[in-house]
Design a protein around this motif. Structure first.
Motif, PDB file in Angstrom:
ATOM      1  N   UNK A 107      -2.783  10.771  -8.518  1.00 21.70           N
ATOM      2  CA  UNK A 107      -3.590  11.420  -7.673  1.00 21.70           C
ATOM      3  C   UNK A 107      -2.950  11.372  -6.281  1.00 21.70           C
ATOM      4  N   UNK A 108      -1.850  10.185  -5.540  1.00 22.57           N
ATOM      5  CA  UNK A 108      -0.996  10.012  -4.633  1.00 22.57           C
ATOM      6  C   UNK A 108      -0.187  11.494  -5.017  1.00 22.57           C
TER       7      UNK A 108
ATOM      8  N   UNK B 212       9.109  -1.199  -0.079  1.00 24.55           N
ATOM      9  CA  UNK B 212       9.315  -1.473   1.652  1.00 24.55           C
ATOM     10  C   UNK B 212      11.156  -1.823   1.958  1.00 24.55           C
ATOM     11  N   UNK B 213      11.367  -2.621   0.725  1.00 20.96           N
ATOM     12  CA  UNK B 213      12.703  -3.246   1.442  1.00 20.96           C
ATOM     13  C   UNK B 213      13.614  -2.012   0.163  1.00 20.96           C
ATOM     14  N   UNK B 214      13.437  -0.880  -0.003  1.00 19.22           N
ATOM     15  CA  UNK B 214      13.831   0.120  -0.916  1.00 19.22           C
ATOM     16  C   UNK B 214      14.408  -0.570  -2.381  1.00 19.22           C
ATOM     17  N   UNK B 215      13.799  -1.517  -3.212  1.00 16.72           N
ATOM     18  CA  UNK B 215      13.938  -2.080  -3.854  1.00 16.72           C
ATOM     19  C   UNK B 215      13.355  -1.099  -5.203  1.00 16.72           C
ATOM     20  N   UNK B 216      13.420  -1.337  -6.459  1.00 14.41           N
ATOM     21  CA  UNK B 216      12.094  -0.280  -7.615  1.00 14.41           C
ATOM     22  C   UNK B 216      10.832  -1.723  -7.735  1.00 14.41           C
ATOM     23  N   UNK B 217       9.755  -1.110  -7.651  1.00 12.40           N
ATOM     24  CA  UNK B 217       8.649  -1.444  -8.043  1.00 12.40           C
ATOM     25  C   UNK B 217       7.912  -0.550  -8.567  1.00 12.40           C
ATOM     26  N   UNK B 218       6.834  -1.531  -8.654  1.00 14.21           N
ATOM     27  CA  UNK B 218       5.363   0.122  -9.221  1.00 14.21           C
ATOM     28  C   UNK B 218       3.652  -1.170  -8.729  1.00 14.21           C
ATOM     29  N   UNK B 219       3.526   0.789  -9.325  1.00 13.45           N
ATOM     30  CA  UNK B 219       1.729   0.332  -8.847  1.00 13.45           C
ATOM     31  C   UNK B 219       0.769  -0.609 -10.130  1.00 13.45           C
TER      32      UNK B 219
ATOM     33  N   UNK C 144       0.864  -1.323  -0.216  1.00 16.85           N
ATOM     34  CA  UNK C 144      -0.186   0.106   0.252  1.00 16.85           C
ATOM     35  C   UNK C 144       0.812   0.930   0.367  1.00 16.85           C
ATOM     36  N   UNK C 145       0.483   2.314  -0.893  1.00 10.73           N
ATOM     37  CA  UNK C 145       1.209   3.481  -0.682  1.00 10.73           C
ATOM     38  C   UNK C 145       1.703   3.877   0.674  1.00 10.73           C
ATOM     39  N   UNK C 146       2.652   4.305   0.837  1.00  6.02           N
ATOM     40  CA  UNK C 146       3.662   5.134   2.040  1.00  6.02           C
ATOM     41  C   UNK C 146       2.781   6.609   2.298  1.00  6.02           C
TER      42      UNK C 146
END
Ligand code: ASP
Ligand code: MG
Length: 437
Positions: free
Chosen positions: A203-204, A186-193, A153-155
């Motif tokens: 929106x965020x 959370x682990x600072x890895x590159x990810x996506x939504x 979930x977005x932080x």
């Protein structure tokens, strides 16, 4: 400040990027969120697929084809040789980075890093173009502020704090350009939504900076009152309540990603859907305002399965529904619609992956019936229960169509019907005639 998001087709060619630049350069301070150029994310997925399968030459071939496409774009986009060669250097570094993955082990982690390149590329060449045209702009790295937590979930606290930090580094900038879709986890890895997640990014970001407005620019003039692929003469809906828009986005209006509504709604920031091909069209304004007592739109969601559990044990029993729902929960399968009677319950799901296991477990509680190839048709509008006549009108419109489930009362904004896929077109047209003509 406004936040403007442009989707893949809006930045899908050099010409379209120039149009976007014209649209946004009006001297007002803004944040511009871009998707990858259309087709790029799919290409990157294909490249990853080759690399997963250890087919290095296949992967490299696709990378080179994609690179050529981008070289063609920059050739057309920039006017001066200086900018063309600078853009070439930028492209080369991105594509060298992509090629470097062919030499290492390939996991989900590498795939996510590859997928992020789509938005990194589109924003890099677009911002460079703004620079060439003399526009006061800055490229903001989304990987420095966009973040998801342990539950994906977005932080929001992190996003707010780190975006503010980034913005404060360039107080005099007029146009901040940043990437949609991509983030760190959370682990600072590159990810996506997730696919289509650029709307969510916008929106965020809008919520984080408490924007005056979030604009989602696409290729149609707002959310339509019915599905234009099945019904002729659909029209854009000028005004929608956040909840109406959320229902429509989930139930099939492809224009807006369903997750996009929540951050805007929580921050009470209006969302405007606009059309790059017709920038002066009013589009759709989504906010806390609705047209009271009006049915606004119809949408349909395909690929639904209905499951009925009939049991004498449900009669006067408590805890029956909980047990049924727990089975769906244990297989991570969300339920969309629910209808109950004293001797049974019907639910609908949109994901059949664990269907066999679910049905097997449900048999403990009663006789189970499954109907596949169903569609949820959802009628959206301002329909509080004190108002009379709504259900009658909607049900009457569907009088010729076999209806498997009906759901009303979950919110003030929706009545849903479950019907067979083969009846979808007929149902959408019947509702259109009864409600909008
Ligand atoms: N580029 C990503 C996708 O194709 C995100 C987006 O466009 O919204 O899914
Ligand atoms: Mg999209």
């Amino acid at each position: 400040m406004k936040v403007l998001k442009f989707g893949g087709t809006s930045v899908g060619s050099a010409a379209r990027m120039k149009d976007v630049a014209k649209l946004i350069c009006d001297g007002e301070k803004k944040i511009v969120v871009l998707s990858a150029m259309s087709g790029t994310t799919n290409s990157l997925i294909e490249i990853s697929d080759y690399l997963y399968k250890n087919n290095t030459s296949g992967g490299l071939e696709r990378i080179n084809t994609l690179q050529q496409k981008y070289f063609d774009v920059i050739d057309e986009l920039y006017n001066t040789p200086e900018y063309k060669s600078e853009a070439k250097i930028v492209l080369k570094s991105h594509f060298d980075y992509l090629r470097s993955f062919s030499k290492s082990v390939f996991t989900l982690f590498e795939e996510k890093a590859i997928l992020a390149e789509g938005e990194l590329l589109s924003t890099a060449i677009f911002q460079l173009y703004l620079q060439e045209t003399g526009e006061n702009s800055t490229l903001l790295p989304a990987l420095e502020f966009m973040r998801i937590d342990k539950n994906a979930e977005p932080d929001t606290a992190y996003i707010t704090e780190h975006l503010a930090k980034q913005l404060s580094m360039y107080p005099d900038t007029t146009i901040y350009v940043t990437q949609g879709f991509i983030c760190r986890n959370f682990y600072d890895e590159i990810d996506n939504l997730q696919r289509g997640g650029s709307d969510y990014s916008a929106s965020l970001i809008g919520a984080a900076v408490v924007a005056d407005e979030i604009q989602i620019w696409t290729d149609i003039d707002g959310m339509h009152n019915n599905d234009p692929r099945f019904v002729e003469g659909t029209k854009p809906v000028p005004v929608l309540h956040f909840e109406e828009a959320a229902e429509l986005a989930y139930f099939g209006a492809k224009i807006l990603h369903p997750t996009c509504i929540l951050p805007a709604k929580l921050g009470n920031i209006p969302v405007r859907l606009l059309n790059t091909m017709d920038p002066t069209a009013p589009g759709t304004l989504i906010s806390t305002k609705s047209n009271s007592g009006k049915i606004e739109a119809v949408a349909a969601k395909d690929g639904i399965t209905a499951i009925k559990i009939k049991s004498g044990r449900m009669l006067l029993a408590h805890g029956f529904l909980r047990k049924v729902f727990e089975i769906f929960e244990s297989y991570h399968t969300p339920i969309d619609m629910v209808t109950t009677s004293e001797v049974g319950v019907s639910v609908s799901i949109d994901n059949n992956k664990r269907l066999d296991e679910i049905v097997n477990d449900l048999k403990k509680f009663g006789t189970v019936t499954v109907d596949k190839d169903m569609v949820i048709v959802c009628v959206v509008g301002d329909m509080p229960f004190e108002n009379v006549g709504f259900q009658a009108k909607v049900v009457d419109a569907l009088k010729e169509i076999p209806v498997r489930m009906i759901s009303y009362g979950g919110s003030n904004y929706n009545i849903s019907f479950l019907i067979k896929s083969v009846d979808k077109k007929r149902a959408l047209n019947a509702l259109s005639t009864a409600l909008f003509n």
